[in-house]
Write an enzyme that holds these catalytic residues in place. Sequence first.
Site, mmCIF file in Angstrom:
data_model
loop_
_atom_site.group_PDB
_atom_site.id
_atom_site.type_symbol
_atom_site.label_atom_id
_atom_site.label_comp_id
_atom_site.label_asym_id
_atom_site.label_seq_id
_atom_site.Cartn_x
_atom_site.Cartn_y
_atom_site.Cartn_z
ATOM 1 N N GLY A 1 0.815 -1.193 0.000
ATOM 2 C CA GLY A 1 0.000 0.000 0.000
ATOM 3 C C GLY A 1 0.854 1.250 0.000
ATOM 4 O O GLY A 1 2.063 1.207 0.246
ATOM 5 N N HIS B 1 14.355 3.637 -0.062
ATOM 6 C CA HIS B 1 15.090 2.733 0.828
ATOM 7 C C HIS B 1 16.564 2.806 0.472
ATOM 8 O O HIS B 1 16.925 2.933 -0.716
ATOM 9 C CB HIS B 1 14.606 1.293 0.674
ATOM 10 C CG HIS B 1 13.140 1.110 0.881
ATOM 11 N ND1 HIS B 1 12.481 1.600 1.983
ATOM 12 C CD2 HIS B 1 12.192 0.500 0.124
ATOM 13 C CE1 HIS B 1 11.188 1.293 1.898
ATOM 14 N NE2 HIS B 1 10.988 0.630 0.783
ATOM 15 N N LEU C 1 5.386 3.161 6.736
ATOM 16 C CA LEU C 1 4.746 1.850 6.718
ATOM 17 C C LEU C 1 4.132 1.581 5.361
ATOM 18 O O LEU C 1 3.635 2.494 4.698
ATOM 19 C CB LEU C 1 3.636 1.768 7.776
ATOM 20 C CG LEU C 1 4.067 1.549 9.220
ATOM 21 C CD1 LEU C 1 4.532 2.865 9.815
ATOM 22 C CD2 LEU C 1 2.914 0.997 10.043
ATOM 23 N N GLY C 2 4.150 0.324 4.962
ATOM 24 C CA GLY C 2 3.468 -0.122 3.759
ATOM 25 C C GLY C 2 3.235 -1.611 3.860
ATOM 26 O O GLY C 2 4.182 -2.371 4.088
ATOM 27 N N CYS D 1 6.061 9.588 0.292
ATOM 28 C CA CYS D 1 4.727 9.076 0.620
ATOM 29 C C CYS D 1 3.619 9.927 -0.005
ATOM 30 O O CYS D 1 2.480 9.932 0.480
ATOM 31 C CB CYS D 1 4.540 8.954 2.131
ATOM 32 S SG CYS D 1 5.824 7.957 2.916
#
Length: 206
Positions: A72, A78, A139-140, A169
């Site tokens: 999501g 990263h 978060l994902g 994001c």
Amino acid sequence: MPQHNNLHWLGEGRDYRATWAAMRRYTARRTPETPDAFWALTHPPVFTQGLAGKPEHLLSPGFIPVVPSDRGGQVTYHGPGQLMLYTLVDLKRAGLGPRDWVHRLEQAVIDWLSERGVSGERRSDAPGVYVEGAKIAALGLKIRQGRCYHGLSFNIDMDLTPFARINPCGYQGLAVTDVQRVLGGGATHECDLPAIAHELVDNLTR
């Protein structure tokens, strides 16, 4: 709740695509008895685009590869010095919904920061953890038949400049930070990635 003895440190510089494929295989082969697992690692520099990702949030990726992902969320970065904690957890078996798991992941980071005198916060409009308005953890998740994979990224001691190549994001001008910056220059001893992974999972399973 999953047990932290299922935490595996997979090392630094692990290829994103290969790790993602391994998570999908693990999830596809699960049975009701398969233990939950936490995979901790770092990736080489990579931008990952979530299912909701929009091309306009990739401002200037340059030489850094962009990988579409099934997690999501929008685009994020990263790279070295960022702890990835992938959570291969049977949420249905644990009696947890997706929002419960997001809340617990955020709280694990908030508790870790609090133990070091840093106030971490949530934002209702953007999942993750923030310190004085700057994002320190993202978060994902992907949930398939009640089973979760992907997880969280926690900025520990990293080059933050690639975040300027995107709208992190999906938020234009979103500030980002890392543990080294919020704890100060003498905090190198706090930046042991395998140790942090263990402490986060301890917080999750407390």
